[in-house]
Design a protein around this motif. Structure first.
Motif, PDB file in Angstrom:
ATOM      1  N   CYS A 215      -4.715   0.296  -4.252  1.00 42.37           N
ATOM      2  CA  CYS A 215      -3.224   0.618  -3.880  1.00 42.37           C
ATOM      3  C   CYS A 215      -2.857  -0.175  -2.966  1.00 42.37           C
ATOM      4  CB  CYS A 215      -2.989   2.217  -3.828  1.00 42.37           C
ATOM      5  SG  CYS A 215      -3.310   3.287  -5.066  1.00 42.37           S
ATOM      6  N   PRO A 218       0.120  -2.837  -4.469  1.00 42.43           N
ATOM      7  CA  PRO A 218       1.453  -2.640  -4.610  1.00 42.43           C
ATOM      8  C   PRO A 218       2.073  -2.269  -3.313  1.00 42.43           C
ATOM      9  CG  PRO A 218       0.256  -0.896  -5.611  1.00 42.43           C
ATOM     10  CD  PRO A 218      -0.947  -2.042  -5.172  1.00 42.43           C
ATOM     11  N   LEU A 221       3.263  -5.182  -1.247  1.00 42.00           N
ATOM     12  CA  LEU A 221       4.314  -5.636  -1.990  1.00 42.00           C
ATOM     13  C   LEU A 221       5.648  -5.016  -1.744  1.00 42.00           C
ATOM     14  CD1 LEU A 221       2.782  -6.911  -5.273  1.00 42.00           C
ATOM     15  CD2 LEU A 221       3.159  -8.631  -3.101  1.00 42.00           C
ATOM     16  N   ALA A 222       5.418  -3.775  -1.937  1.00 40.13           N
ATOM     17  CA  ALA A 222       6.656  -2.969  -1.550  1.00 40.13           C
ATOM     18  C   ALA A 222       7.141  -3.018  -0.096  1.00 40.13           C
ATOM     19  CB  ALA A 222       6.253  -1.388  -1.773  1.00 40.13           C
TER      20      ALA A 222
END
Length: 327
Positions: A215, A218, A221-222
């Motif tokens: 995890c 992501p 990237l968020a």
């Protein structure tokens, strides 16, 4: 690498090597925590000015290189092996950690970056997640130290109380493995708690934990997209190259390479260990730039926030497992 960095890197190595060795003897504490502690102990010791650039480089850039190397111990098949039920629990606990970190952190007056790092460490995989998110959000060294220290404290507590609570609640091996894998932060603590419960619980907890570690991608990237939005709002314009965490892309590449099995297992293990040592090296450098007195002055609120996040994640993991029929 610029030659002026080498002196500072070599100086940080003086603390990283013993910290790494101590971490092997005391895995529940871990090399990164020893690195921070040793660095802070000698932070006020006079050192040449020309060490500073290398120490700063070690705490920032080498930290990113470390995350890339950790990818060589990741296997994307773990995502498939834990099943959709496990992913539902992980998604719930991840959302809970960040929501509680944001809400409770604001009430407690914890600074934004420290809130984010504590949330990431609780949600994903402890120190590794903190190390990955910190460069993306531009966190200060003191926020990294606050977060690592907080996560370490609850890792140690979890090793002792989770097996007791699991037996008290009469949890199955599968249920306890899921609980430990989603609610305990650091891999070594997950392994210790899981296998102290049973061999089956330990094996499953480890797989869940390794899946949870993915995890990082992501989430980073968020946060990069949030940083881009903030830059645009401040009139700085949008630059994908500037905000995109390239080291996370290379982390994914390393994970894919390892998953294909084209590298010898011994080489993958060596590269993964090199990444773990590099994190210890970076944390030693961060410790060398940390004011211990200031840390003590403001340390209670981050620890309280870490406690809230940890309890919330542990409870939500149990609730979701109950509703989807794992326990």
């Amino acid at each position: 690498m610029k030659s002026e960095y080498l002196r500072g890197i070599a100086y940080a190595l003086l603390f990283a090597v013993p910290a790494y060795v101590l971490g092997k003897f005391f895995p529940i504490i871990g090399g990164p925590v020893f690195g921070i502690l040793l660095g802070m102990c000698f932070a006020r010791l006079a050192r040449p000015k020309n060490f500073e650039a290398g120490i700063s480089f070690t705490g920032k850039k080498i930290l990113q290189y470390a995350i890339i190397l950790l990818g060589f111990e990741m296997n994307l098949y773990h995502v498939l092996s834990v099943g959709s039920q496990s992913l539902a629990v992980m998604a719930s606990t991840l959302a809970t950690a960040f929501l509680v970190a944001w809400g409770a952190g604001r009430l407690l007056g914890v600074e934004g970056d420290a809130r984010t790092l504590i949330g990431a460490g609780t949600a994903i995989c402890g120190g590794s997640a903190i190390a990955a998110v910190a460069p993306v959000i531009g966190a200060k060294d003191k926020d990294i130290v606050f977060s690592i220290s907080t996560i370490f404290l609850f890792n140690v507590i979890a090793v002792f109380i989770f097996p007791f609570l699991g037996h008290f609640m009469g949890m199955s091996d599968l249920g306890f493995g899921m609980w430990a894998g989603t609610a305990i932060n650091d891999t070594s603590s997950v392994v210790a708690a899981g296998y102290s419960y049973s061999h089956e619980a330990g094996s499953y907890a480890t797989i869940v934990k390794l899946t949870r570690a993915l995890c990082i991608v992501p989430v980073c990237l968020a946060f990069a997209l949030f940083a881009a939005r903030d830059s645009k709002a401040e009139g700085k314009g949008f630059s994908l190259k500037r905000i995109f965490p390239m080291f996370i892309l290379w982390f994914v590449v390393a994970s894919i390479v390892n998953t294909t099995g084209i590298l010898p297992e011994a080489l993958s293990h060596f590269l993964g260990e090199a990444g773990k040592f590099a994190i210890v090296l970076a944390m030693s450098a961060i410790g060398l730039n940390t004011d211990f007195a200031a840390l003590l002055k403001n340390g209670v609120r981050p620890i309280t926030l870490g406690l809230f996040c940890w309890i919330a994640v542990a409870v939500v993991s149990l609730i979701v497992q109950h509703f989807i029929g794992i326990i």
